[in-house]
Design an enzyme around this catalytic site. Sequence first.
Site, PDB file in Angstrom:
ATOM      1  N   THR A 226       1.978  -8.768  13.042  1.00 55.81           N
ATOM      2  CA  THR A 226       1.698  -7.619  11.917  1.00 55.81           C
ATOM      3  C   THR A 226       1.992  -7.780  10.477  1.00 55.81           C
ATOM      4  O   THR A 226       2.504  -8.725  10.253  1.00 55.81           O
ATOM      5  CB  THR A 226       2.230  -6.404  12.664  1.00 55.81           C
ATOM      6  OG1 THR A 226       3.704  -6.682  12.611  1.00 55.81           O
ATOM      7  CG2 THR A 226       1.985  -6.125  14.097  1.00 55.81           C
TER       8      THR A 226
ATOM      9  N   THR B 143       0.819  -1.082  -0.032  1.00 53.63           N
ATOM     10  CA  THR B 143       0.031   0.086   0.245  1.00 53.63           C
ATOM     11  C   THR B 143       0.895   1.169   0.010  1.00 53.63           C
ATOM     12  O   THR B 143       1.456   1.845  -1.094  1.00 53.63           O
ATOM     13  CB  THR B 143      -1.037   0.048   1.121  1.00 53.63           C
ATOM     14  OG1 THR B 143      -0.143  -0.210   2.347  1.00 53.63           O
ATOM     15  CG2 THR B 143      -1.928  -1.034   0.899  1.00 53.63           C
TER      16      THR B 143
ATOM     17  N   GLU C 187       6.360   4.313   7.616  1.00 52.99           N
ATOM     18  CA  GLU C 187       5.599   5.280   7.034  1.00 52.99           C
ATOM     19  C   GLU C 187       6.485   6.562   7.415  1.00 52.99           C
ATOM     20  O   GLU C 187       6.579   7.064   8.471  1.00 52.99           O
ATOM     21  CB  GLU C 187       4.204   5.410   7.446  1.00 52.99           C
ATOM     22  CG  GLU C 187       3.362   4.315   6.393  1.00 52.99           C
ATOM     23  CD  GLU C 187       1.914   4.626   7.003  1.00 52.99           C
ATOM     24  OE1 GLU C 187       1.716   5.249   7.947  1.00 52.99           O
ATOM     25  OE2 GLU C 187       1.037   4.070   6.092  1.00 52.99           O
TER      26      GLU C 187
ATOM     27  N   LYS D 183       4.086  -6.976   3.052  1.00 59.45           N
ATOM     28  CA  LYS D 183       3.919  -5.693   3.071  1.00 59.45           C
ATOM     29  C   LYS D 183       3.779  -5.091   4.244  1.00 59.45           C
ATOM     30  O   LYS D 183       3.536  -5.666   5.169  1.00 59.45           O
ATOM     31  CB  LYS D 183       2.708  -5.413   2.041  1.00 59.45           C
ATOM     32  CG  LYS D 183       1.403  -5.779   2.941  1.00 59.45           C
ATOM     33  CD  LYS D 183       0.656  -4.861   3.849  1.00 59.45           C
ATOM     34  CE  LYS D 183       0.501  -3.471   3.494  1.00 59.45           C
ATOM     35  NZ  LYS D 183      -0.533  -2.826   4.518  1.00 59.45           N
TER      36      LYS D 183
END
Lengths: 408, 408
Positions: free
Chosen positions: B189, B152, B275, B178
Amino acid sequence: MRIIDGGITAAKGFLATGAHIGIKKIKKDLSLLYSEQPANVAGMFTQNIVRAAPVIRNEEMVKSKKKIKGIVSISGNANACTGKKGILDNQKMAEIYAETLGISPDEVLTASTGIIGKEMPMCIIEEGVKKIVPQLKRDRQSSKEAAAGIITTDTFLKEVAVELELGGKTVTIGAMAKGSGMIQPNMATVLAFLATDAVISQELLQKALSDAVDITYNMISVDGAMSTNDMALLLANGMAENEPFTEDSEDYKRFKDAILYINQKLSIQVVHDGEGASKLIAAAVTGARTKEDARKLAKTIINDNLVKTAMYGEDANWGRILAAMGGSGGFFQPERVGIAFQNEKGYLQLMEEGHPIPFDEGKALEILAERDIIIHIYLHDGVEEAIAWGCDLGHEYIRINGEYRLRT
Amino acid sequence: MRIIDGGITAAKGFLATGAHIGIKKIKKDLSLLYSEQPANVAGMFTQNIVRAAPVIRNEEMVKSKKKIKGIVSISGNANACTGKKGILDNQKMAEIYAETLGISPDEVLTASTGIIGKEMPMCIIEEGVKKIVPQLKRDRQSSKEAAAGIITTDTFLKEVAVELELGGKTVTIGAMAKGSGMIQPNMATVLAFLATDAVISQELLQKALSDAVDITYNMISVDGAMSTNDMALLLANGMAENEPFTEDSEDYKRFKDAILYINQKLSIQVVHDGEGASKLIAAAVTGARTKEDARKLAKTIINDNLVKTAMYGEDANWGRILAAMGGSGGFFQPERVGIAFQNEKGYLQLMEEGHPIPFDEGKALEILAERDIIIHIYLHDGVEEAIAWGCDLGHEYIRINGEYRLRT
């Protein structure tokens, strides 16, 4: 109860002042409070294992239930993680203030906030305290200076004062607080000082403070970080000469409500001033199976970085709210959950019985563009509820905390 | 064990492909995996109460211990918080893939990742899967396409492959993952898929995966948010034809070590791609009283926003580390703690026996300017240890997460 213009010197017999003595580069870094009469004192302290020297000393003193006459607070240095030297320096700070006032060090509490692990500049403190003590006064300007002396990254002063009638006498409570980062639920956070002229036993004073802290400072969070230094102190010097009252009296109820009101106001001010915050977010959980579930869920929502950044981005991403709840450890049944946003721009339901509801993105944006946002969570599992207050997470938080030590 | 160039198709009999079918605007959003022979499957799933439809279905299927032949994954839509419709859509997705392959839906696992609470675009999925299935291949390009189909906000593909000898036969394990946000300790996770041609019982396969996940994915965090969708799946189709082995054999030890190695590589890649992360932070806690204390402390350090922003700001603010530890709930004695930073630029002790040590700011900055930083925590309370991996918190995280839904 009447809200009045005032701060920590609002109640009879409380003098204060604040000044810049050189611990910080430019801003005020000393705050002094003095009570003309010995005062009962109640306190709540951080639950961090790592405790600053003033936290350790004050907690002992509050436990001893002896009356006190003053508080000396400095900002710019936390006096935390400073070992035995820090303990001695803190004691010395109390002695310096006591000696200058001509009282006993056992009548002096201390507080400090700022950088962790830095040795206290004792010469600056000694010289500064001696020079500033003569400026202690009971007027509006002095209370503002005292409030300015305890702040660090705060962008505005936090003061509240109220008057109420207890047994035919007017009793006043004044207060000030600091706090804009390292604010986390689950303890008495921030530095909060309350001073009242009420006649009240130490036990009732402690109860009123503890009960209030539990649903105010313990339910706010700016960044999920637990401070080493935070405390709330409530002094009562009895100079209003009201009749003593008991726990089941109407007077205690009024007093307790006033203490709760003040702590609510101060704690919401702290979140409003959250480091880099652009929005105040309240998570209101209702219909929980237990109080503990409601508290866990509410606190998790306002602490979740993904929820916080969505609020910053004014993005009605309720999925992040539900995902945060699911990871909180608080009980709920996803298929029963309702979620809604609310503020003065309106009320918008986003989810019902665990299903997303198609909603007007324009309406959502209108609500989320405001500074204050309530996130309603309806669980339909029971009758318990809780509210937690937090803020969004944006670029300003990064700017402030990525460069903190270099700037101070 | 040899590290080889490869991804999810490295092991015998595994075909894969990935493509853009229109769930996302531009990037790949479909990933298909197919095993020529029925494979045993082990799985670990998110501990979030709110669970996406594929998590619910896959967990049931893994528990049933039936063999499977394929996995269909989409990105761009999480199929979480989508109620009964989501459950049916997920089943339908498995059926579409099974039908196109000519196998049973009970032989197909599913995965999804992306926006929560959005209805699945079933027409797009049906059309896309049917069109893409013929592209299933066992080559390097196809494994890269499959890895691209599950990401993503990731900025790079995450693939690992190794070979090892088991009972004289060469066994291969290939993997892809991912994950760059919503990564949090305490559960399996990210999406991680591992495919091996080893002959191994479902029970041992599950044990190898569970043990590895516990000290890899469960010890990483990008933002403290717990996902609704994350899972690790490990398929073994037996096509290497090695002799079966038992838990106490050397073969199992070698296999288990290889699985651990792969999961370590993948999980650290996930954190590296955190991120908005500019740094990889490892918190290595030694000398803890219990394993649980060590894990709590390590995980709290890498999750603390103040520590994370200090790392972003390259500020040797060890006080925030100690304060975070104090609030973690893990046992330690502050007066015994040592803290040091380390990486290829050197080793710098900042604190010893709870006292700050004067240190060279220039040296600290030299270490903190690097991309990889280890924070050593020495507790001197016992012999247990733990390592957790996280990243810094900077402007890029805010940019990515403040605008996520609008961009996707």
